[in-house]
Enzyme design. Structure first.
Site, PDB file in Angstrom:
ATOM      1  N   LEU A   7      23.480  46.038  50.543  1.00  0.00           N
ATOM      2  CA  LEU A   7      23.971  46.178  49.172  1.00  0.00           C
ATOM      3  C   LEU A   7      23.955  44.859  48.412  1.00  0.00           C
ATOM      4  O   LEU A   7      23.862  44.838  47.185  1.00  0.00           O
ATOM      5  CB  LEU A   7      25.402  46.731  49.171  1.00  0.00           C
ATOM      6  CG  LEU A   7      25.607  48.094  49.832  1.00  0.00           C
ATOM      7  CD1 LEU A   7      27.089  48.447  49.865  1.00  0.00           C
ATOM      8  CD2 LEU A   7      24.819  49.169  49.099  1.00  0.00           C
ATOM      9  N   LYS A  23      23.585  40.181  49.059  1.00  0.00           N
ATOM     10  CA  LYS A  23      23.340  39.067  49.971  1.00  0.00           C
ATOM     11  C   LYS A  23      23.704  37.775  49.268  1.00  0.00           C
ATOM     12  O   LYS A  23      23.451  37.612  48.075  1.00  0.00           O
ATOM     13  CB  LYS A  23      21.862  39.055  50.385  1.00  0.00           C
ATOM     14  CG  LYS A  23      21.500  38.031  51.440  1.00  0.00           C
ATOM     15  CD  LYS A  23      20.026  38.165  51.801  1.00  0.00           C
ATOM     16  CE  LYS A  23      19.620  37.151  52.860  1.00  0.00           C
ATOM     17  NZ  LYS A  23      18.180  37.265  53.194  1.00  0.00           N
ATOM     18  N   GLY A  24      24.336  36.854  50.006  1.00  0.00           N
ATOM     19  CA  GLY A  24      24.724  35.578  49.424  1.00  0.00           C
ATOM     20  C   GLY A  24      24.685  34.471  50.450  1.00  0.00           C
ATOM     21  O   GLY A  24      24.197  34.653  51.580  1.00  0.00           O
ATOM     22  N   THR A  25      25.227  33.321  50.065  1.00  0.00           N
ATOM     23  CA  THR A  25      25.220  32.144  50.934  1.00  0.00           C
ATOM     24  C   THR A  25      25.928  32.404  52.251  1.00  0.00           C
ATOM     25  O   THR A  25      25.489  31.951  53.308  1.00  0.00           O
ATOM     26  CB  THR A  25      25.910  30.970  50.220  1.00  0.00           C
ATOM     27  OG1 THR A  25      25.245  30.721  48.979  1.00  0.00           O
ATOM     28  CG2 THR A  25      25.871  29.714  51.074  1.00  0.00           C
ATOM     29  N   PHE A  26      27.029  33.146  52.198  1.00  0.00           N
ATOM     30  CA  PHE A  26      27.889  33.288  53.369  1.00  0.00           C
ATOM     31  C   PHE A  26      27.537  34.486  54.240  1.00  0.00           C
ATOM     32  O   PHE A  26      28.022  34.597  55.358  1.00  0.00           O
ATOM     33  CB  PHE A  26      29.352  33.391  52.930  1.00  0.00           C
ATOM     34  CG  PHE A  26      29.817  32.192  52.167  1.00  0.00           C
ATOM     35  CD1 PHE A  26      30.158  31.023  52.824  1.00  0.00           C
ATOM     36  CD2 PHE A  26      29.878  32.219  50.780  1.00  0.00           C
ATOM     37  CE1 PHE A  26      30.571  29.913  52.127  1.00  0.00           C
ATOM     38  CE2 PHE A  26      30.289  31.106  50.072  1.00  0.00           C
ATOM     39  CZ  PHE A  26      30.633  29.946  50.747  1.00  0.00           C
ATOM     40  N   LYS A  68      26.137  38.945  54.179  1.00  0.00           N
ATOM     41  CA  LYS A  68      25.622  40.148  53.530  1.00  0.00           C
ATOM     42  C   LYS A  68      26.716  41.183  53.360  1.00  0.00           C
ATOM     43  O   LYS A  68      27.724  41.161  54.067  1.00  0.00           O
ATOM     44  CB  LYS A  68      24.505  40.773  54.378  1.00  0.00           C
ATOM     45  CG  LYS A  68      23.256  39.945  54.537  1.00  0.00           C
ATOM     46  CD  LYS A  68      22.237  40.675  55.414  1.00  0.00           C
ATOM     47  CE  LYS A  68      20.955  39.869  55.549  1.00  0.00           C
ATOM     48  NZ  LYS A  68      19.962  40.568  56.415  1.00  0.00           N
ATOM     49  N   VAL A  69      26.477  42.102  52.410  1.00  0.00           N
ATOM     50  CA  VAL A  69      27.280  43.315  52.288  1.00  0.00           C
ATOM     51  C   VAL A  69      26.363  44.484  52.603  1.00  0.00           C
ATOM     52  O   VAL A  69      25.290  44.620  52.007  1.00  0.00           O
ATOM     53  CB  VAL A  69      27.886  43.470  50.882  1.00  0.00           C
ATOM     54  CG1 VAL A  69      28.707  44.757  50.805  1.00  0.00           C
ATOM     55  CG2 VAL A  69      28.751  42.270  50.533  1.00  0.00           C
ATOM     56  N   LYS A  98      31.372  43.719  54.636  1.00  0.00           N
ATOM     57  CA  LYS A  98      30.983  42.359  54.259  1.00  0.00           C
ATOM     58  C   LYS A  98      30.996  41.515  55.519  1.00  0.00           C
ATOM     59  O   LYS A  98      32.040  41.367  56.160  1.00  0.00           O
ATOM     60  CB  LYS A  98      31.931  41.793  53.199  1.00  0.00           C
ATOM     61  CG  LYS A  98      31.569  40.386  52.765  1.00  0.00           C
ATOM     62  CD  LYS A  98      32.134  40.021  51.403  1.00  0.00           C
ATOM     63  CE  LYS A  98      33.629  39.919  51.385  1.00  0.00           C
ATOM     64  NZ  LYS A  98      34.135  39.354  50.103  1.00  0.00           N
ATOM     65  N   ASP A 124      39.219  35.293  39.309  1.00  0.00           N
ATOM     66  CA  ASP A 124      37.761  35.471  39.331  1.00  0.00           C
ATOM     67  C   ASP A 124      37.345  36.698  38.531  1.00  0.00           C
ATOM     68  O   ASP A 124      36.463  37.441  38.946  1.00  0.00           O
ATOM     69  CB  ASP A 124      37.277  35.576  40.779  1.00  0.00           C
ATOM     70  CG  ASP A 124      35.801  35.226  40.924  1.00  0.00           C
ATOM     71  OD1 ASP A 124      35.228  34.632  39.988  1.00  0.00           O
ATOM     72  OD2 ASP A 124      35.211  35.551  41.974  1.00  0.00           O
TER      73      ASP A 124
END
Length: 541
Positions: free
Chosen positions: A199, A201-204, A206-207, A222, A316
């Site tokens: 769903l 994806k990022g630096t840390f 995936k979802v 996550k 945020d």
């Protein structure tokens, strides 16, 4: 209220260890600013715009740090007599840079900081413990026109069936006790899920959309890489997200089902809101009608009001963190930047958030409180109704100048009620901002723009959403970016470059995440008495 005490007004001049002028580097607009700093014998390092007047109570500080367990470092470039202090801002470790007028003055400050730090190092003593007081829940005037709104904000609807969020907390405690044996048998791992689609994806990490094998229920999991979290000093934010998700149950907050860890990963198993981000829908529509923006705004205000009642500032707010569930209701996601233990009058000063959504008091290097969330609500509601950000520039310095000093402009089609609401939410001075008073969210509920809202019915989801996402099935991910959903579902092994971690290093990494695991009991209360769900009640790990 000061971070390090109930009130700076209770402080005494005789408790000052050292005081004087220093220049402090701004955290956002990175210029040097003169501040009159004082270190108190309880470890508080407070900075003021001007020297406090003798014989008068101390004013509220612009900067508020705790130097218990602090570390210092000296620099001579780009300016002489510089020094950096690594210390606490609430529970977050931060670094702040200063310079003094001479090497001798700098050394006096370093000596004072190190002396205080040594005094409290390794102790659990709270030097301000005697000043703490209980945060009382306010009483609701049942005869008030806005009694329903007050009940909804507090998560205590006065009538109606509601959902799991309105279940008495004592019932959850009973369920924990009744199912402790089942909890001991029930340890959740990645093997309990089938992974279906990526769903995000990022630096840390995936979802991933997943299905729990035992119940066949869909969740968004996550999966975060421990080594990256540690390397980027995001342990505190990750643990905060876990705590907030565990504590908070509300119809318009994403609910945590489980959190658990594997050797290399931290995992959050959460509700799957397959209606996508509100950002996607605004981009597709251009603008929302005022009734549609009012519907989403009301649900957001109730959710943030609830967080504030729990002494949590969200910090945020942006369209990307506002999801729609399959029925079209709001689900606020991503709680990594939350700050806990912030009630009315409390402040923090950590720089975080997306630049376009930052409040003026954050950019101006001031300590700030929960009112930053209402600025964020103003920005997202402006985007919904106007189709653009209230302040924008690709140049961040120009953007920050606009946020701090720019004027609001509205399209001619916008109603006076909408203009008044947005103007109130986007006031530069947080003390004058709508929602900035002790009544918090209730101030916003009273706005003319929300005059037609039935707040308790909104809380109970009895109001028909103005838009229902066009999803064909539970597993429909059409509202998520194809860049991610088309990727293969697999986890990238941790980097093996360089020497393998020693046993001690592995133990040190794992020690950051003790007591991380959580199994949601509250979400299972309604199923306690169903025989087919006997094993659906979980432990607190």
């Amino acid at each position: 209220m000061s971070m390090t005490s109930l009130s700076t007004k209770s402080r005494r001049q005789e408790d000052v260890v050292i005081e004087g002028w220093l220049h402090k580097k701004g955290e956002h607009i990175r210029n040097w600013r003169p501040r009159y700093f004082m270190i108190f014998n309880d470890g508080a390092l407070l900075g003021f715009r001007a020297k406090p007047k003798e014989g008068q109570p101390f004013p509220e500080p612009l900067n508020d740090f705790m130097i218990k367990d602090a570390a210092t470092m000296l620099f001579e470039k780009p300016r002489p007599n510089m020094f950096m202090v690594r210390c606490l801002q609430w529970t977050t470790v931060i670094e702040r840079t200063f310079y003094a007028e001479s090497a001798e003055v700098r050394q006096r400050w370093i000596h004072a900081i190190e002396s205080i730090s040594k005094k409290y190092k390794g102790t659990n003593a709270n030097p301000q413990e005697e000043l703490m007081e209980t945060n009382q829940q306010p009483k609701i005037d049942e005869d008030s026109e806005f009694a329903g709104a007050a009940h909804a904000i507090m998560g205590q609807p006065s009538s109606g069936h509601g959902d799991n969020c309105s279940i008495d907390f004592r019932a959850s405690m009973i369920s924990i006790a009744d199912t402790s044996e089942a909890a001991k048998r029930d340890k959740i791992t990645m093997e309990d899920f089938d992974f279906l689609k990526v769903l995000g994806k990022g630096t840390f990490g995936k979802v991933i959309l997943c299905k729990e094998k035992r119940t066949q229920k869909l969740y968004a999991i996550k999966i975060l890489k421990k080594d990256v979290i540690i390397a980027r000093e995001e342990v505190a934010h990750t643990l905060t997200e876990n705590r907030v998700l565990q504590r908070c149950k509300h119809p318009f907050l994403t609910e945590l089902k489980y959190s658990f860890q594997e050797q290399h990963y931290l995992c959050f198993v959460m509700q799957f809101a397959n209606g996508g981000e509100l950002f996607t829908h605004v981009r597709k529509c251009g603008t929302f009608s005022e009734p549609r923006a009012r519907f989403y705004g009301a649900e957001i205000v109730l959710a943030l009001g609830y967080l504030h009642r729990c002494d949590i500032v969200y910090r945020d707010m942006k369209l990307e963190n506002l999801l729609l569930d399959k029925d079209g209701h709001i689900k606020i996601a991503d709680f990594g930047l939350c700050k806990e233990e912030i009630s009315f009058g409390d402040k923090t000063s950590t720089f975080c958030g997306t630049p376009e959504y930052l409040a003026p008091e954050v950019l101006d290097d001031h300590d700030y409180g929960r009112c930053v969330d209402w600025w964020g609500v103003g920005v997202v509601m402006y985007e919904m109704m106007c189709g653009r950000l209230p302040f924008y520039s690709k140049d961040h310095n120009k953007l920050f100048e606009l946020i701090m000093a720019g004027d609001l402009r509205f399209p001619s089609k916008l109603s006076q009620e909408a203009r008044t609401l947005l103007t109130g939410l986007l006031v530069k001075d947080p003390t004058q901002r709508l929602g900035g008073g002790p009544e918090d969210a209730l101030e916003i509920c009273r706005a003319d723009f929300f005059r037609t809202v039935d707040w308790e019915a909104t809380y109970r989801k009895e109001i028909e959403p103005p838009y229902k996402p066009n999803v064909q099935s539970e597993t429909d991910t059409s509202y998520f970016d194809n860049e991610f959903t088309s990727q293969p579902v697999q986890l990238t092994p941790p980097s093996r470059s360089g020497a393998l971690a020693t046993v001690d290093e592995q133990e040190e990494m794992q020690s950051n995440f003790t007591q991380f695991s959580f199994h949601n009991v509250m979400g299972s209360i309604n199923r306690i008495h169903e025989a087919s769900e006997d094993n659906e009640d979980y432990d607190m790990g």
